[in-house]
Design a protein around this motif. Structure first.
Motif, PDB file in Angstrom:
ATOM      1  N   UNK B 170       1.189   3.693  22.153  1.00 15.33           N
ATOM      2  CA  UNK B 170       1.103   2.624  23.156  1.00 15.33           C
ATOM      3  C   UNK B 170       2.192   1.565  22.933  1.00 15.33           C
ATOM      4  N   UNK B 171       3.000   1.759  21.915  1.00  9.25           N
ATOM      5  CA  UNK B 171       4.120   0.836  21.718  1.00  9.25           C
ATOM      6  C   UNK B 171       3.836  -0.333  20.803  1.00  9.25           C
ATOM      7  N   UNK B 172       2.737  -0.276  20.073  1.00 10.77           N
ATOM      8  CA  UNK B 172       2.384  -1.397  19.197  1.00 10.77           C
ATOM      9  C   UNK B 172       3.062  -1.262  17.838  1.00 10.77           C
ATOM     10  N   UNK B 173       3.200  -2.391  17.148  1.00  8.69           N
ATOM     11  CA  UNK B 173       3.534  -2.373  15.724  1.00  8.69           C
ATOM     12  C   UNK B 173       2.229  -2.097  14.988  1.00  8.69           C
ATOM     13  N   UNK B 174       2.232  -1.109  14.086  1.00  9.98           N
ATOM     14  CA  UNK B 174       0.976  -0.652  13.486  1.00  9.98           C
ATOM     15  C   UNK B 174       0.990  -0.852  11.967  1.00  9.98           C
ATOM     16  N   UNK B 175      -0.025  -1.536  11.494  1.00  9.60           N
ATOM     17  CA  UNK B 175      -0.175  -1.813  10.068  1.00  9.60           C
ATOM     18  C   UNK B 175      -1.516  -1.250   9.604  1.00  9.60           C
ATOM     19  N   UNK B 176      -1.498  -0.481   8.526  1.00  9.26           N
ATOM     20  CA  UNK B 176      -2.733   0.090   8.006  1.00  9.26           C
ATOM     21  C   UNK B 176      -3.113  -0.488   6.659  1.00  9.26           C
ATOM     22  N   UNK B 177      -4.368  -0.305   6.303  1.00  4.27           N
ATOM     23  CA  UNK B 177      -4.843  -0.552   4.944  1.00  4.27           C
ATOM     24  C   UNK B 177      -5.368   0.780   4.408  1.00  4.27           C
ATOM     25  N   UNK B 178      -4.941   1.146   3.182  1.00  3.75           N
ATOM     26  CA  UNK B 178      -5.447   2.365   2.567  1.00  3.75           C
ATOM     27  C   UNK B 178      -5.553   2.146   1.069  1.00  3.75           C
ATOM     28  N   UNK B 179      -6.217   3.072   0.378  1.00  2.47           N
ATOM     29  CA  UNK B 179      -6.640   2.789  -0.983  1.00  2.47           C
ATOM     30  C   UNK B 179      -5.889   3.475  -2.115  1.00  2.47           C
ATOM     31  N   UNK B 180      -4.725   4.051  -1.869  1.00  2.00           N
ATOM     32  CA  UNK B 180      -3.942   4.617  -2.975  1.00  2.00           C
ATOM     33  C   UNK B 180      -2.487   4.730  -2.537  1.00  2.00           C
ATOM     34  N   UNK B 196       1.916  -0.031   5.537  1.00  2.00           N
ATOM     35  CA  UNK B 196       0.564   0.227   5.063  1.00  2.00           C
ATOM     36  C   UNK B 196       0.366  -0.527   3.754  1.00  2.00           C
ATOM     37  N   UNK B 197      -0.761  -1.219   3.648  1.00  2.00           N
ATOM     38  CA  UNK B 197      -1.059  -2.044   2.477  1.00  2.00           C
ATOM     39  C   UNK B 197      -2.043  -1.301   1.585  1.00  2.00           C
ATOM     40  N   UNK B 198      -1.723  -1.160   0.313  1.00  2.00           N
ATOM     41  CA  UNK B 198      -2.634  -0.546  -0.652  1.00  2.00           C
ATOM     42  C   UNK B 198      -3.620  -1.615  -1.115  1.00  2.00           C
ATOM     43  N   UNK B 199      -4.846  -1.539  -0.601  1.00  2.00           N
ATOM     44  CA  UNK B 199      -5.791  -2.626  -0.903  1.00  2.00           C
ATOM     45  C   UNK B 199      -6.315  -2.570  -2.334  1.00  2.00           C
ATOM     46  N   UNK B 200      -6.100  -1.443  -3.003  1.00  3.43           N
ATOM     47  CA  UNK B 200      -6.557  -1.347  -4.396  1.00  3.43           C
ATOM     48  C   UNK B 200      -5.615  -2.083  -5.337  1.00  3.43           C
ATOM     49  N   UNK B 201      -4.350  -2.183  -4.961  1.00  9.36           N
ATOM     50  CA  UNK B 201      -3.378  -2.808  -5.868  1.00  9.36           C
ATOM     51  C   UNK B 201      -2.904  -4.153  -5.333  1.00  9.36           C
ATOM     52  N   UNK B 202      -3.480  -4.610  -4.210  1.00  9.38           N
ATOM     53  CA  UNK B 202      -3.075  -5.889  -3.629  1.00  9.38           C
ATOM     54  C   UNK B 202      -4.177  -6.910  -3.866  1.00  9.38           C
ATOM     55  N   UNK B 203      -3.841  -8.041  -4.465  1.00  6.35           N
ATOM     56  CA  UNK B 203      -4.851  -9.070  -4.720  1.00  6.35           C
ATOM     57  C   UNK B 203      -5.078  -9.941  -3.497  1.00  6.35           C
ATOM     58  N   UNK B 204      -3.975 -10.269  -2.830  1.00  5.86           N
ATOM     59  CA  UNK B 204      -4.047 -11.254  -1.762  1.00  5.86           C
ATOM     60  C   UNK B 204      -3.783 -10.553  -0.426  1.00  5.86           C
TER      61      UNK B 204
END
Lengths: 341, 341
Positions: B170-180, B196-204
């Motif tokens: 659809x043309x969006x900028x896409x950001x994910x959260x995943x765990x490894x 994509x943000x690794x929520x296991x290694x990200x504190x903030x």
């Protein structure tokens, strides 16, 4: 006309619950209206919970006040002098003006009011922004239908009291939350809600809701947030609507570390939670105010006002909002109209 | 055909995170199909987070399983025998069936599948309920537009992986959260998310979002809930939409005492939070599945599956969901098709 004007200015940004020393009453010369401006003598001043947010440095929908700025809010006043502002001395007007005895404003930001239609104070309450907020939040966002259950927090307040009555007019069963026995009596007896829960004397909001709203909650108008909202969330029906209008229980919290939990209840119910600002409905204010005026005139919508006398007591009136001191709209009467009223 | 069937039954209602002893693998005779029923041999079995809810006694959108009941879920299987069920031996079908080697079902609850169009396993993943959930949650609830920022949690999972790719289409900028790190690499490199943000290694989470989604969040597809959702809420843009699909971070919590805080962010943004169930879109499943099939065929939507071998390992596969063990759709392969595949 006196030469001295009193103006409330923000002395510092409060942390947590504000105290009186956040408000400085400055004595200043009465200002001269510039070209296109009018000088207005304040009659009634509105104090509203959202003003707490403007005292904060952070982003909000309302621009933050700078330290030293005059506090501002909705005012009903009388035009004293006009410098080509398109209004005449003696006209009654409303607008967003300073917390002051006298203030100038561009004529384009003032709205003339017919003083014979309704008491002037109602322009800041049931026929003003709070009434319009209740109108759009109930009819456009929460949208209770006949036979459904509508719950509203801050039920004895300026917005909640009107919201519940509008939901009654739509045929809903209406349940309120309020903070004293006096308020509960007002809500049940004068406003005609089906039930009102005193959250100060009730330990278990969920059990109280199960009794007052045995068929669950179809539409929820939230002015308060926090633990009452937690309880309502677990009792939402399928396709329920939640209108988020205010969260007064948290306005003085510097930080709310935990966010939107219990969202699982939205999945099974396919419920919708929607924040709204009355300003988004501005093109329809006139129609809404007419309807509200008709309902008030016909006795279908009752209202009450808590009037604090004297500009010097405006901080008291404002701080009282967070202690639930007011029933209905909290106003400050700054002066009497020359013509009376 | 063997005479013995293996069936997983609910041994007791787990409290908190379930363990293996909640699942009892019973050995029973292969059932006979009643009138209008078919006997189906399980090929692939789907395990899904929502099943945790069915193990609970409380109300949910899915009826709770009774202790002793066979566990059930989406299955792709092969018809072994039909007792006037409107399907023929050898047909490949999908339906909600027991966690078992063999199960009977009314023909009306089985859907015939063309085994030559796509790998059979995809009927439980990208072309099945998870894909459809992503399709309707993204296109009908979260509704990202071109140039907007779309955030999805569980980005490497069966639903999130598809949701993000549909938002990209659809043309969006896409950001994910995943765990490894492995999941992050899959999401960024194979699925083509912008970040994509690794929520296991990200504190903030907030700071990570500020970097990955510098223009704020316009549409949020939430499969996880909890602290990531807290951070996203404070970064919602005006008129943002939040689609609440799952809250896997809390499915094993017996009690979530605090509810929906930070709703103030919805007021200033006029944002909408909406729960949804894919079943509400059932009349449009066929059209959606066709589109998904076309996009998969064209390489516009990539997918991955984590396949656990053997019915006896189904509890492992299910419990792994809550530890983030899977990349893409988690399946259990129970048998090979007679014809191959």
């Amino acid at each position: 006309m006196p030469e001295t004007n009193r103006v409330y200015r923000l002395a510092h940004r409060p942390e947590g619950t504000p105290t009186h020393d956040a408000f400085e009453l400055a004595e200043e010369p009465v200002p001269d209206p510039g070209p296109g401006e009018a000088l207005v003598r304040t009659l009634y001043l509105s104090v509203d919970p959202y003003m707490r947010d403007r005292m904060r440095a952070g982003e909000s929908y309302a621009e933050p006040w700078a330290v030293g700025d005059a506090l501002r809010g909705a005012v009903v006043g009388e035009v004293v002098a006009s410098n080509g502002a398109g209004v005449d001395a003696g006209d009654v007007v409303t607008g967003e003006l300073e917390w002051a005895d006298y203030a100038t404003a561009p004529g384009t930001e003032l709205t003339r009011v017919d003083p014979d239609v309704a008491p002037l104070s109602t322009r800041l309450g049931v026929l003003g922004m709070p009434g319009l907020t209740a109108y759009f939040g109930t009819r456009e966002v929460a949208q209770p239908s006949a036979g459904e259950t509508f719950v509203v927090t801050g039920a004895a307040g300026a917005v909640g009291s009107v919201a519940g009555q509008l939901a009654k007019l739509q045929g809903a069963r209406v349940v309120g939350f309020a903070g004293s026995d006096e308020k509960v009596a007002f809500v049940e007896d004068e406003l005609g809600f089906d039930a009102c829960i005193n959250y100060e004397t009730t330990d278990d909001y969920g059990a109280a809701l199960d009794e007052a709203a045995p068929d669950g909650v179809d539409a929820y108008f939230d002015n308060v947030g926090g633990e009452i909202t937690d309880a309502v969330f677990t009792r939402l029906n399928v396709d329920a609507s939640v209108a988020v209008c205010g969260q007064i229980s948290m306005y003085n919290d510097e930080e709310v570390p935990v966010g939107p939990r219990k969202l699982g209840h939205l999945i099974q119910t396919r419920a919708t939670v929607e924040g709204f600002l009355v300003s988004d409905f501005e093109p329809r204010f006139e129609q809404a105010a007419k309807r509200l005026g008709r309902w008030v005139g016909a006795g279908d919508v009752a209202y009450r006002e808590t009037v604090t006398e004297g500009l010097e007591n405006a901080p008291d009136a404002f701080l009282g909002l967070f202690e639930g001191a007011n029933i209905g709209k909290q106003l400050v009467q700054v002066a009497e109209r020359e013509g009376g009223q």
